[in-house]
Design an enzyme around this catalytic site. Structure first.
Site, PDB file in Angstrom:
ATOM      1  N   LYS A 108      -2.862 -51.875 -99.988  1.00 16.27           N
ATOM      2  CA  LYS A 108      -2.753 -50.581 -99.323  1.00 16.27           C
ATOM      3  C   LYS A 108      -2.655 -50.894 -97.839  1.00 16.27           C
ATOM      4  O   LYS A 108      -3.635 -51.322 -97.216  1.00 16.27           O
ATOM      5  CB  LYS A 108      -3.965 -49.703 -99.621  1.00 16.27           C
ATOM      6  CG  LYS A 108      -3.931 -48.361 -98.890  1.00 16.27           C
ATOM      7  CD  LYS A 108      -5.191 -47.537 -99.135  1.00 16.27           C
ATOM      8  CE  LYS A 108      -5.156 -46.239 -98.335  1.00 16.27           C
ATOM      9  NZ  LYS A 108      -6.416 -45.446 -98.491  1.00 16.27           N
ATOM     10  N   TYR A 120      -6.919 -53.816 -98.931  1.00 15.49           N
ATOM     11  CA  TYR A 120      -6.847 -52.568 -98.166  1.00 15.49           C
ATOM     12  C   TYR A 120      -6.990 -52.901 -96.696  1.00 15.49           C
ATOM     13  O   TYR A 120      -8.069 -53.263 -96.224  1.00 15.49           O
ATOM     14  CB  TYR A 120      -7.961 -51.634 -98.651  1.00 15.49           C
ATOM     15  CG  TYR A 120      -8.078 -50.286 -97.960  1.00 15.49           C
ATOM     16  CD1 TYR A 120      -7.072 -49.772 -97.156  1.00 15.49           C
ATOM     17  CD2 TYR A 120      -9.224 -49.509 -98.140  1.00 15.49           C
ATOM     18  CE1 TYR A 120      -7.197 -48.536 -96.547  1.00 15.49           C
ATOM     19  CE2 TYR A 120      -9.363 -48.271 -97.541  1.00 15.49           C
ATOM     20  CZ  TYR A 120      -8.342 -47.792 -96.742  1.00 15.49           C
ATOM     21  OH  TYR A 120      -8.478 -46.562 -96.143  1.00 15.49           O
TER      22      TYR A 120
END
Length: 297
Positions: free
Chosen positions: A165, A136
């Site tokens: 992400k 992320y």
């Protein structure tokens, strides 16, 4: 190959009036999300206010959501930390509890260099070698950008690092990842408004905030694009763009919790140091939600 799905909701954490976690509401919300477009749910990510949750609260939430939607959606635990040992412990716990994967945010505040980021994620991957991991990258919150060369190195060396992400806002970074890594490595938009542009350069889906409200429409947009109906996908994107933007007029998850409250969900207020939405923000939300037919008459 690990597939978390196309639309993953970064679920809010509901609180009671006295600030405790409302576990029953969390279970109900998870079931609603899965019935309305979500293929997966991130529990205790940024939108879930992970910085102000205790690990015990997080582990209980993992179990609550898993029990609510087991077999119907992928459950991804937000287990990142700026302490490598804490992240290893939490990720191993999520694996032990039977979740489907973990979301690992870039270590925040201590701003490690790229070699430190590599070593951090490598240590977690080695500790849970059979557990799927999604990196992320959100430099606006962490203060450090996880560069493509570091992601590529990690993904090539650790088969359980299966996705990212990407919330840097940089399509160039996403493009560099797509050019270097196989399609089995999934690139997810970390910003709702960039979902469609990211799909165009080889992204797979979105870890979404707006999907709390329009999950089925976001799923429809992605499926339209995948099926070559780009004009339809673009039309949906343009229709939803005001919602994507208003949900970030102030710090997430303040607007989405206010929007859910306007719909009648008893999600409570954010925990300090986040505050409730201002009257101005609520007014903007009401306008956009009403325009999209998302408010009860």
């Amino acid at each position: 190959m690990t597939d978390f799905g196309r639309v993953i909701t970064a679920m809010i954490t509901p609180f009671t009036a006295d600030g405790a976690i409302a576990y029953e509401v969390a279970a109900n919300l998870a079931q609603y999300l899965v019935a309305n477009g979500s293929d997966g749910i991130v529990v205790c990510g940024t939108t879930g206010e992970s910085p102000t949750l205790t690990w015990d609260e997080e582990f209980q939430l993992f179990q609550t959501v898993r029990q609510a939607v087991a077999g119907k959606a992928k459950i991804i635990a937000g287990t990142g930390s700026n302490s490598t040992q804490e992240a290893i412990h939490a990720t191993a716990k999520a694996a032990e509890l039977g979740l489907d994967g973990a979301l690992l945010v870039v270590p925040y505040y201590n701003k490690p260099p790229q070699e430190g980021l590599y070593a951090h994620f490598q240590a977690i991957a080695k500790a849970v070698p059979d557990f799927p991991l999604m990196l992320y990258n959100i430099p606006g919150r962490t203060g450090q950008n996880l560069l493509p060369e570091t992601v590529i190195r990690l993904a090539q060396e650790h088969s359980n690092i299966v996705a990212i992400k990407e919330a840097s806002g940089s399509l160039d970074q996403a493009s560099a990842l797509r050019a270097a890594l196989p399609p089995t490595f999934r690139i997810y938009a970390g910003d709702d408004s960039l979902t469609l542009p990211l799909l165009a350069i080889g992204g797979y889906g979105v870890v979404s905030v707006a999907s709390h409200l329009v999950g089925s429409r976001i799923q429809e947009m992605i499926q339209a694009f995948v099926q070559g109906e780009t004009a339809k996908a673009t039309a949906i994107h343009c229709q939803l763009l005001p919602l994507f933007k208003v949900l970030f007029v102030t710090t997430n998850p303040i607007p989405i919790k206010a929007a859910l409250s306007l719909q009648g969900w008893p999600v409570g207020e954010p925990r300090l140091p986040l505050t409730s939405a201002s009257d101005a923000v609520i007014g903007q939300l009401k306008t956009v939600l009403d325009d999209l037919g998302l408010l009860k008459s």
